[in-house]
Scaffold this active site. Structure first.
Site, mmCIF file in Angstrom:
data_model
loop_
_atom_site.group_PDB
_atom_site.id
_atom_site.type_symbol
_atom_site.label_atom_id
_atom_site.label_comp_id
_atom_site.label_asym_id
_atom_site.label_seq_id
_atom_site.Cartn_x
_atom_site.Cartn_y
_atom_site.Cartn_z
ATOM 1 N N LYS A 476 0.747 -1.211 0.075
ATOM 2 C CA LYS A 476 -0.011 -0.008 0.086
ATOM 3 C C LYS A 476 1.060 1.332 0.005
ATOM 4 O O LYS A 476 1.541 1.246 1.200
ATOM 5 C CB LYS A 476 -0.915 0.047 1.154
ATOM 6 N N ASP A 478 1.452 4.797 0.274
ATOM 7 C CA ASP A 478 0.804 6.105 0.784
ATOM 8 C C ASP A 478 1.410 7.351 0.359
ATOM 9 O O ASP A 478 2.724 7.418 0.040
ATOM 10 C CB ASP A 478 0.411 5.850 2.210
ATOM 11 N N MET A 479 0.781 8.499 0.524
ATOM 12 C CA MET A 479 1.475 9.786 0.125
ATOM 13 C C MET A 479 0.473 10.894 0.779
ATOM 14 O O MET A 479 -0.495 11.041 0.554
ATOM 15 C CB MET A 479 1.493 10.086 -1.136
ATOM 16 N N CYS A 526 -2.481 5.080 -2.838
ATOM 17 C CA CYS A 526 -2.958 5.790 -1.664
ATOM 18 C C CYS A 526 -2.533 7.251 -1.578
ATOM 19 O O CYS A 526 -1.117 7.548 -1.596
ATOM 20 C CB CYS A 526 -3.062 5.178 -0.490
ATOM 21 N N GLY A 529 -6.005 8.423 1.085
ATOM 22 C CA GLY A 529 -7.336 7.868 0.641
ATOM 23 C C GLY A 529 -7.344 8.369 -0.782
ATOM 24 O O GLY A 529 -6.176 7.948 -1.615
ATOM 25 N N ASP A 534 -6.211 8.690 -9.868
ATOM 26 C CA ASP A 534 -6.275 9.182 -11.326
ATOM 27 C C ASP A 534 -5.749 8.115 -12.392
ATOM 28 O O ASP A 534 -5.246 7.346 -11.514
ATOM 29 C CB ASP A 534 -5.275 10.626 -11.495
ATOM 30 N N GLU A 614 -22.024 -11.417 14.144
ATOM 31 C CA GLU A 614 -21.509 -10.751 12.954
ATOM 32 C C GLU A 614 -20.334 -11.356 12.362
ATOM 33 O O GLU A 614 -20.120 -11.436 11.158
ATOM 34 C CB GLU A 614 -20.904 -9.504 13.921
#
Length: 728
Positions: A476, A478-479, A526, A529, A534, A614
């Site tokens: 993942k 991220d930035m 990411c 979020g 793009d 659940e």
């Protein structure tokens, strides 16, 4: 398919449902003649009108002909400073201090296959599925030559655009603006649709009529941004999901961009799309060239839905390069919302065991596993395992996770550095910041200078050593902050206007290196979020975390807006705990699952806090994901209703390519006394087939479901339906 009339210099591009035509006139001006629903082959030059317009000057070639002006003609790629006062596509600062770009036609050629762009993302296709048109223009005074690149993917209704600018003169030239796309309309009765918002509220649809002057959206944050997306639409005022002509335009770029549309004094319109001119100045020495990012166009004669499906098809088959493309992606659980930074080795293993017992297939270890990071103020850049939390390092954790039957994923943030890190202590000059200025921090982070090869090399080598030491199936990426104080110690003064763009090129370079070195590792993009959601990023990261907002009701709007250009399989979507950390709202677990199951599916919660009932529901949701995977990820997507504040249900459907199977999803809003009876008209079914719905004994003809509708039961607040339709 591309037709070139060499006698008249007319160029016609046909896709399955659209036609695009342009012509180089006797003065060498490349005129835009038509883009719209597919039409017969015809010279559309008579559509161009000429008149004497006051204050619209005339180029030297036409002498005293006051009816011919660049200011009034529809152009394929607009210059500047030579008589066209509308939005420019190209602005050049020449060595004599003048700012004039006056492009005239030189030559053209058609090639089999789709062009590619070195160092930049682009749609791709086998040679037999695409064609390329290259039109060469030149400014005769500066000897700046411009190649206009057109790619045609006929089956996807996709036309791509890019521009290559070459300095063939003997003096330096500065590019101040270089759009990837210019599109002129000989009428301005259009609506402009953009997708806007902010962090945790991305890509909300905004629709407005074109007014006189310029309307624009863009980003100067160094990323494509949460605030505005580099995808926009123009459409007829009455256009909706099934009716009216609409145009979608996307920029395959992850940095500063501008999408601008101008309604002129003569009631025509011009759309430009490309790198934002803010702080952009590219020095082009003699013999050097510059290439713009790619833009992509789809024209639909039949409303938004057809346009979206064509973009979805093109992205699925001609843009993403997904190691999981021909197999089902695993159901993942991410550790972040379960315990943030507060974990140790034993807690992680217990968490993973619980996940495996319910059928989850991948465990993703989020932030906090490296350096001495116990909060978000330290250790970014120190990419080695925190052995207080992971005594056996990542290799030990990987072996234990694999023994549980799970795959291991890992969170990283390669573009950032903490001041409290060994990397910063060793290389303080590796951050973006002008000398003598105090830092502007975001999330206690500074931005590494990715324009520099040595910085990218360090990050690659440090992270690759980890990937070589452990079995990691997923990253993942991220930035978590925008760019400020954008100045590079590695570039001279006259090239500081190149830093924003060179930064993006550096990100693309490093992502491509990771892809090449780890061909079996899935990378998810990411940026807090959806801050960098793009098509440029999708070329390198075939799915993107859609939003940090995991509230199911808010996600209805976020995923709805995202779907206009981007297919469901690109949207990272997880079921999280309630009350939701962003909104405080509590939504039933079944509804949270229904929303997330229409994306790239997973969980963000501490499973040990769930009841037995659940947990059984989680296990069922996982089976539902596995059984409906091909339908959701590879089928056609239909927006049936828009999210609404008035309590009306939000509905969408996934339909198989052969139209024999469909999945209907409905989520109710806030409830009010005396609710109405509602019927939902489906789309995309085969009219002559009969469908059986989950739990319904009646066989429903396809045309009845699409025209008369399906009677929805009255649902409670935030309740859901997830019904499978099968033709018999």
């Amino acid at each position: 398919m591309i037709f070139q009339d060499t006698e008249k210099n007319i160029f016609t591009l046909h896709t399955r449902n659209s036609t695009y035509q342009m012509k180089a006139d006797p003065n060498g001006v490349l005129l835009h003649l038509y883009y719209g629903p597919r039409i017969s082959d015809c010279d559309l030059s008579p559509l161009i009108r000429f008149a004497d317009r006051g204050f619209s000057p005339n180029p030297a070639e036409v002498g005293n002909d006051r009816t011919y002006s660049l200011d009034t003609l529809p152009q394929e790629y607009s210059g500047s400073g030579a008589g066209d006062f509308r939005l420019p596509s190209l602005e050049l600062e020449l060595s004599d201090g003048s700012w004039v770009a006056d492009l005239r036609y030189v030559e053209a050629r058609v090639e089999k296959g789709k062009y590619n762009l070195e160092g930049l993302p682009a749609f791709y296709a086998p040679q037999e599925e695409a064609e390329t048109l290259i039109i060469t223009m030149e400014d005769a005074t500066s000897h700046v030559r411009v190649d206009l690149l057109y790619g045609v993917l006929e089956a996807c209704d996709l036309i791509t655009r890019a521009v290559r600018i070459e300095n063939r003169g003997d003096a330096p030239v500065r590019i101040r603006r270089a759009a990837s796309l210019c599109l002129d309309f000989q009428g301005a009765d259009l609506d402009f649709i953009t997708f806007d918002g902010g962090h945790v509220k991305e890509r909300g649809l905004n629709r407005t009529r074109l007014r006189s002057g310029v309307q624009s959206v863009g980003s100067i944050r160094g990323i494509s941004s949460h605030q505005h997306n580099p995808f926009v639409m123009l459409c007829q005022p009455g256009a909706d999901e099934e009716h009216g002509t609409c145009y979608g335009a996307a920029l395959l770029y992850s940095g500063n961009f501008e999408a601008a549309v101008e309604r002129s004094q003569f009631e025509d319109a011009r759309l430009t799309l490309g790198i934002h001119p803010f702080h952009f100045c590219w020095l082009l020495e003699p013999g050097q060239s510059f290439t713009t990012p790619e833009a992509a166009l789809v024209c639909s004669p039949n409303g938004f839905s057809q346009m979206s499906r064509q973009f979805h098809k093109a992205i699925r088959t001609h843009l993403v390069r997904d190691v999981w493309q021909n197999r089902r992606k695993p159901v993942q659980i991410n550790s972040w919302e379960a315990f943030y930074f507060d974990y140790d080795h034993q807690r992680l293993l217990q968490f993973a065991k619980e996940a495996a017992s319910l059928g989850i297939e991948m465990f993703v270890l989020d932030d906090g596993w490296f350096g001495h990071r116990d909060n978000d103020s330290s250790s970014l850049g120190d990419w080695w395992a925190n052995e207080k939390k992971l005594p056996g390092g990542l290799s030990g954790l990987s072996a234990e996770i694999k023994a549980l039957g799970l795959e291991l994923g890992l969170w990283i943030e390669p573009e950032m550095v903490s001041e409290d890190s060994q990397l910063y202590q060793d290389h303080p000059d590796w951050v973006l910041n002008p000398p003598g200025r105090p830092y502007t921090r975001g999330r206690f982070q500074l931005v590494l200078d990715f324009t520099r090869a040595e910085v990218r090399d360090y990050v690659f080598q440090a992270l690759q050593a980890l990937l070589d030491s452990a079995e990691i199936s997923y990253l993942k990426w991220d930035m978590n902050r925008a760019l400020t104080q954008v100045w590079s110690a590695a570039l001279p003064t006259e090239r500081q206007g190149e830093v924003y763009h060179r930064y993006v090129l550096g990100v693309y370079d490093l992502l491509e290196r990771f892809r090449q070195a780890n061909p079996n590792t899935l990378i998810e993009g990411c940026s807090g979020g959806g801050g960098r959601f793009d098509m440029g990023m999708l070329y390198y990261t075939p799915q993107i975390w859609c939003s940090d907002n995991t509230d199911a009701i808010d996600r209805l709007s976020i995923q709805y807006g995202t779907s206009f250009a981007y297919p469901p399989f690109t949207m990272g979507a997880h079921v999280s705990a309630v009350p939701n950390e962003q909104t405080g709202r509590s939504v039933p677990l079944e509804t949270r699952g229904t929303v997330a199951l229409s994306g790239s599916f997973g969980y963000e919660m501490d499973l040990s806090k769930l009841s037995d009932q659940e947990k059984a529901l989680v296990a069922r949701q996982i089976r539902d994901y596995q059984e409906s995977y091909d339908l959701v990820q590879k089928g056609d997507y239909f927006r049936l209703t828009a999210p609404s504040a008035d309590g009306a249900p939000t509905a969408w459907a996934h339909v198989s390519p052969d139209k024999r199977t469909a999945l209907l999803c409905v989520v109710s809003g806030q409830t009010h006394a005396g609710p109405p009876f509602r019927r939902l008209r489906l789309r995309g079914l085969e009219p002559g087939l009969r469908y059986r719905l989950t739990g319904d004994d009646m066989l429903w003809p396809g045309d009845v479901l699409m025209q008369a509708g399906y009677p929805l039961p009255i649902l409670g607040e935030y309740q859901c339906l997830r019904l499978l339709l099968k033709a018999e």
